[in-house]
Scaffold this active site. Structure first.
Site, mmCIF file in Angstrom:
data_model
loop_
_atom_site.group_PDB
_atom_site.id
_atom_site.type_symbol
_atom_site.label_atom_id
_atom_site.label_comp_id
_atom_site.label_asym_id
_atom_site.label_seq_id
_atom_site.Cartn_x
_atom_site.Cartn_y
_atom_site.Cartn_z
ATOM 1 N N GLU A 141 0.851 -1.187 0.000
ATOM 2 C CA GLU A 141 0.000 0.000 0.000
ATOM 3 C C GLU A 141 0.887 1.236 0.000
ATOM 4 O O GLU A 141 2.097 1.148 0.215
ATOM 5 C CB GLU A 141 -0.922 -0.001 1.224
ATOM 6 C CG GLU A 141 -2.038 -1.024 1.098
ATOM 7 C CD GLU A 141 -3.049 -0.927 2.226
ATOM 8 O OE1 GLU A 141 -4.232 -1.025 1.960
ATOM 9 O OE2 GLU A 141 -2.639 -0.742 3.386
ATOM 10 N N HIS A 157 -9.084 10.042 3.500
ATOM 11 C CA HIS A 157 -8.726 9.028 2.511
ATOM 12 C C HIS A 157 -8.939 9.626 1.131
ATOM 13 O O HIS A 157 -9.987 10.219 0.861
ATOM 14 C CB HIS A 157 -9.573 7.762 2.681
ATOM 15 C CG HIS A 157 -8.956 6.591 1.984
ATOM 16 N ND1 HIS A 157 -8.947 6.475 0.617
ATOM 17 C CD2 HIS A 157 -8.300 5.505 2.453
ATOM 18 C CE1 HIS A 157 -8.315 5.361 0.289
ATOM 19 N NE2 HIS A 157 -7.906 4.749 1.384
ATOM 20 N N ARG A 168 -1.024 9.467 1.912
ATOM 21 C CA ARG A 168 -2.441 9.805 1.736
ATOM 22 C C ARG A 168 -2.716 11.302 1.693
ATOM 23 O O ARG A 168 -3.547 11.760 0.906
ATOM 24 C CB ARG A 168 -3.259 9.201 2.879
ATOM 25 C CG ARG A 168 -3.446 7.746 2.676
ATOM 26 C CD ARG A 168 -4.331 7.133 3.707
ATOM 27 N NE ARG A 168 -4.492 5.739 3.332
ATOM 28 C CZ ARG A 168 -5.019 4.814 4.111
ATOM 29 N NH1 ARG A 168 -5.449 5.127 5.314
ATOM 30 N NH2 ARG A 168 -5.133 3.580 3.701
ATOM 31 N N HIS A 189 -11.377 9.916 7.237
ATOM 32 C CA HIS A 189 -11.142 8.474 7.346
ATOM 33 C C HIS A 189 -10.643 8.027 8.713
ATOM 34 O O HIS A 189 -11.136 7.066 9.274
ATOM 35 C CB HIS A 189 -10.126 8.097 6.268
ATOM 36 C CG HIS A 189 -9.893 6.632 6.131
ATOM 37 N ND1 HIS A 189 -10.916 5.731 5.937
ATOM 38 C CD2 HIS A 189 -8.744 5.890 6.156
ATOM 39 C CE1 HIS A 189 -10.425 4.505 5.843
ATOM 40 N NE2 HIS A 189 -9.116 4.577 5.994
ATOM 41 N N ARG A 230 -1.023 8.643 9.603
ATOM 42 C CA ARG A 230 -0.946 7.186 9.797
ATOM 43 C C ARG A 230 -0.509 6.494 8.510
ATOM 44 O O ARG A 230 -1.015 6.782 7.438
ATOM 45 C CB ARG A 230 -2.326 6.664 10.199
ATOM 46 C CG ARG A 230 -2.430 5.184 10.306
ATOM 47 C CD ARG A 230 -3.853 4.782 10.592
ATOM 48 N NE ARG A 230 -4.721 5.028 9.461
ATOM 49 C CZ ARG A 230 -5.338 4.076 8.761
ATOM 50 N NH1 ARG A 230 -5.178 2.810 9.090
ATOM 51 N NH2 ARG A 230 -6.119 4.379 7.759
HETATM 52 C C1 LIG Z 1 -13.730 1.940 5.377
HETATM 53 C C2 LIG Z 1 -12.537 1.766 6.257
HETATM 54 C C3 LIG Z 1 -11.453 1.014 5.832
HETATM 55 C C4 LIG Z 1 -10.346 0.841 6.647
HETATM 56 N N1 LIG Z 1 -9.307 0.041 6.226
HETATM 57 C C5 LIG Z 1 -8.285 -0.219 7.070
HETATM 58 C C6 LIG Z 1 -7.272 -1.147 6.723
HETATM 59 O O1 LIG Z 1 -7.300 -1.752 5.659
HETATM 60 N N2 LIG Z 1 -6.269 -1.365 7.623
HETATM 61 C C7 LIG Z 1 -6.199 -0.729 8.819
HETATM 62 O O2 LIG Z 1 -5.260 -0.967 9.591
HETATM 63 N N3 LIG Z 1 -7.160 0.154 9.179
HETATM 64 C C8 LIG Z 1 -8.192 0.403 8.342
HETATM 65 N N4 LIG Z 1 -9.173 1.280 8.724
HETATM 66 C C9 LIG Z 1 -9.113 1.856 10.069
HETATM 67 C C10 LIG Z 1 -9.497 0.767 11.063
HETATM 68 O O3 LIG Z 1 -10.554 0.010 10.548
HETATM 69 C C11 LIG Z 1 -9.918 1.369 12.386
HETATM 70 O O4 LIG Z 1 -8.975 2.297 12.818
HETATM 71 C C12 LIG Z 1 -10.027 0.271 13.436
HETATM 72 O O5 LIG Z 1 -10.904 -0.727 12.976
HETATM 73 C C13 LIG Z 1 -10.513 0.859 14.738
HETATM 74 O O6 LIG Z 1 -10.795 -0.184 15.608
HETATM 75 P P1 LIG Z 1 -11.387 0.168 17.039
HETATM 76 O O7 LIG Z 1 -11.671 -1.127 17.693
HETATM 77 O O8 LIG Z 1 -10.514 1.137 17.692
HETATM 78 O O9 LIG Z 1 -12.754 0.945 16.696
HETATM 79 P P2 LIG Z 1 -14.095 0.417 16.022
HETATM 80 O O10 LIG Z 1 -13.874 -0.792 15.218
HETATM 81 O O11 LIG Z 1 -14.733 1.570 15.338
HETATM 82 O O12 LIG Z 1 -14.972 0.016 17.282
HETATM 83 C C14 LIG Z 1 -15.413 1.006 18.193
HETATM 84 C C15 LIG Z 1 -16.463 0.393 19.063
HETATM 85 O O13 LIG Z 1 -16.790 1.262 20.134
HETATM 86 C C16 LIG Z 1 -18.208 1.328 20.276
HETATM 87 N N5 LIG Z 1 -18.540 2.599 20.946
HETATM 88 C C17 LIG Z 1 -18.278 3.855 20.526
HETATM 89 N N6 LIG Z 1 -18.715 4.742 21.437
HETATM 90 C C18 LIG Z 1 -19.262 4.032 22.454
HETATM 91 C C19 LIG Z 1 -19.898 4.384 23.678
HETATM 92 N N7 LIG Z 1 -20.083 5.654 24.060
HETATM 93 N N8 LIG Z 1 -20.345 3.396 24.472
HETATM 94 C C20 LIG Z 1 -20.208 2.104 24.121
HETATM 95 N N9 LIG Z 1 -19.613 1.717 22.965
HETATM 96 C C21 LIG Z 1 -19.149 2.671 22.150
HETATM 97 C C22 LIG Z 1 -18.706 1.201 18.864
HETATM 98 O O14 LIG Z 1 -20.064 0.865 18.834
HETATM 99 C C23 LIG Z 1 -17.769 0.112 18.352
HETATM 100 O O15 LIG Z 1 -18.229 -1.146 18.743
HETATM 101 C C24 LIG Z 1 -10.296 1.459 7.913
HETATM 102 C C25 LIG Z 1 -11.377 2.228 8.351
HETATM 103 C C26 LIG Z 1 -12.490 2.376 7.543
HETATM 104 C C27 LIG Z 1 -13.638 3.191 8.035
#
Ligand SMILES: Cc1cc2nc3c(=O)[nH]c(=O)nc-3n(C[C@H](O)[C@H](O)[C@H](O)COP(=O)(O)OP(=O)(O)OC[C@H]3O[C@@H](n4cnc5c(N)ncnc54)[C@H](O)[C@@H]3O)c2cc1C
Length: 513
Positions: free
Chosen positions: A110, A226, A272, A333, A368
């Site tokens: 990438e 993005h 990016r 993003h 990032r």
């Molecule tokens: C379309 C897209 C493509 C991506 N592609 C990549 C990739 O290829 N590689 C990569 O490394 N990263 C990628 N990213 C970034 C990556 O997906 C995210 O940074 C990562 O998944 C974040 O994980 P997380 O567990 O921190 O948050 P999330 O997966 O967003 O989970 C957050 C959780 O917290 C919960 N929550 C939020 N607020 C509250 C609250 N007040 N009370 C209770 N629960 C709450 C939500 O409901 C959710 O369950 C991408 C992001 C997107 C949007």
């Protein structure tokens, strides 16, 4: 009952932390929607780790630091890249079905990665496979899970975490839960912006909750846009993964002309922020609302095998991407800033941890590197649980440069004419004034309006009103930091200070006073 661990959120960061923590004590996951409402399941490109023959953690470190543009915490990055192969092995053991070629894990490339180092699953469905695998494990375990319960407050007693208050969206009542260790894994804040790749849950809750509890919040001026998000009328924003360009796709402007070689030596695989800004310039130059990705020269099987989700999604919306150009434009993003932690995921409040996109561990700096965020979540989740087992708290490796700027939200001149706050007016304001290109005049206006909105927000009573209040506060933090940083660096571009300055090689840390 007092839990050992309460984990807020059920994306990769929350679920993986919970699966490790269950070995050590009682665990409650509280999540605001259903278990799989998160950004994780939308991740396409994959997860980075130096496991290829021509790769090394040192090379991964070098690429990460280059993308971070002088603001990465080198020690945190060293941890990230060194511990990556072990965490990948854990994910494989948990059952994540990474794609293979000839029996070996397949790797792709990438933007801004110097070698092939991105593992993927189901072609471009990496996040979905990770989320499904981890959530099935959680459901099959004794971990307690509360869905549809947004956490609304962090409870503090004698300067340490006591637990949380959460709203039960089914009954409308609130309940308090106590714990020894509270882990915020609440994800990002893409809903700040009118155009975003993020899911509805990405409303900056963890950042807002932590700020209100007295935690330090840092690097909020750095929001990654993005460059290539599908831009079709009436179709929701859908990411066209960088890996499409990694496999040979190229960007063309509205006249069909390739333009990235004019802007950067790495052309279509430049970082990016460079690609997003170049696209914006081309859109302005050609008077068009989008540019194109041209993947028509790739063999058909590469597109259908490597990008089955993208291929299917576009086809369902009338676009055959092996034959037609894909209209794309930038969208919000990933938030690099967040709740400041050290390399053990600890915040400045005893018992409060942050992990995943809501945290700022220092690994991303000002920008990032693609596919480092899923990795960051698992590496630091493991360290949080390991750290909680130590008799004496682990030595804090502060993720800071020496002369960070510490401040609080400053009082603002409240305009009389501010329109009433709503989600769409907030998203439009941030897109227009705190977006890909910023300047003092716009940022000041946005800061004033946001302060006025915060003043007149009614007491939240349901999930949308809590989310709006969290977004307004998160927006204020992002705008304040963007206004303070009078230079351009990484994802933060000021048209009135278009160069980076050595004097600004430091972090802006915001905390309540
Ligand atoms: C379309 C897209 C493509 C991506 N592609 C990549 C990739 O290829 N590689 C990569 O490394 N990263 C990628 N990213 C970034 C990556 O997906 C995210 O940074 C990562 O998944 C974040 O994980 P997380 O567990 O921190 O948050 P999330 O997966 O967003 O989970 C957050 C959780 O917290 C919960 N929550 C939020 N607020 C509250 C609250 N007040 N009370 C209770 N629960 C709450 C939500 O409901 C959710 O369950 C991408 C992001 C997107 C949007």
């Amino acid at each position: 009952m007092k839990y050992d661990y309460i984990i807020v959120g059920s994306g990769i960061a929350g679920l993986y932390t919970a699966l490790l923590a269950r070995e050590q004590g009682s665990v409650l996951i509280i999540t605001k929607g259903s278990i799989d409402d998160c950004n994780t399941k939308h991740a396409q490109g994959g997860i980075a780790a130096a496991i290829g023959k021509d790769d090394s953690p040192e090379l991964h470190l070098k690429d990460t630091l280059a993308a971070g543009d002088g603001l990465c915490d080198i020690e945190a990055v060293r941890i990230l890249v060194n511990e990556a192969p072990a965490r990948i092995a854990d994910l494989v053991n948990l059952g994540v079905p990474f794609d293979t070629t000839n029996g070996e894990i397949a790797l792709t490339k990438e933007a801004a990665h110097s070698v092939f180092r991105i593992l993927h699953a189901g072609g471009d469905a990496t996040g979905e496979h990770i989320e499904v695998t981890l959530s099935q494990r959680v459901r099959a375990s004794r971990i307690q899970l509360l869905e549809d319960c947004p956490v609304t407050d962090i409870l503090i007693e004698q300067e340490a975490v006591r637990g949380v208050r959460a709203l039960d969206c089914h009954t409308g009542s609130t309940e308090e839960f106590e714990c020894r260790f509270l882990v915020l894994a609440t994800g990002g804040a893409g809903q700040l912006y009118k155009f975003t790749t993020n899911s509805d849950v990405a409303t900056g809750d963890g950042i807002a909750l932590a700020y209100c509890a007295g935690a330090e919040i840092t690097d909020m001026e750095f929001f990654q846009f993005h460059p290539t998000v599908l831009h079709l009328p009436g179709v929701p924003p859908f990411l066209i993964s960088e890996a499409v360009r990694g496999e040979g796709g190229v960007l063309r402007n509205a006249h069909g002309r390739r333009f990235m070689p004019d802007y950067a030596p790495e052309a279509d695989l430049a970082p990016r922020d460079v690609v997003a800004r170049s696209i914006l310039y081309e859109m302005i130059k050609t008077g068009s609302g989008h540019v194109f990705i041209d993947a028509t020269q790739l063999p058909r099987y590469v597109i259908t095998n490597r990008f089955p989700q993208i291929y299917r999604f576009c086809l369902e919306h009338g676009l055959e991407i092996t034959k037609n150009l894909i209209p794309v434009a930038p969208a919000a993003h990933y938030i690099m800033g967040g709740v400041r932690t050290n390399s053990w995921g600890e915040t400045n409040i005893a018992g409060l941890f942050a992990v995943g996109e809501t945290a700022c561990t220092g690994v991303h700096g000002a920008n990032r590197l693609a596919s480092n965020s899923l990795l960051e979540a698992v590496v630091f989740a493991q360290r949080i649980v390991e750290g909680t087992l130590k008799e004496t708290p682990p030595e804090t490796a502060a993720s800071s440069l020496n002369d960070d700027i510490h401040s609080a939200l400053s009082p603002r001149r409240i305009p009389k004419t501010a329109p009433p706050p709503s989600l769409s007016s907030l998203q439009a304001l941030l897109w227009d004034k705190v977006g890909i290109m910023r300047n003092r005049k716009d940022l000041t206006k946005a800061a004033d309006i946001l302060a006025a909105w915060q003043k007149c927000l009614p007491q939240p009573k349901d999930r949308p009103s809590y989310e709006l209040a969290n977004l307004v506060l998160t927006a204020r933090l992002a705008t304040e930091a963007a206004l303070t940083r009078e230079e351009s660096r990484g994802a933060h571009f000021r048209s009135d200070f278009s160069q980076s300055s050595h004097d600004w090689q430091r972090h802006i840390v915001l905390a309540k006073q």
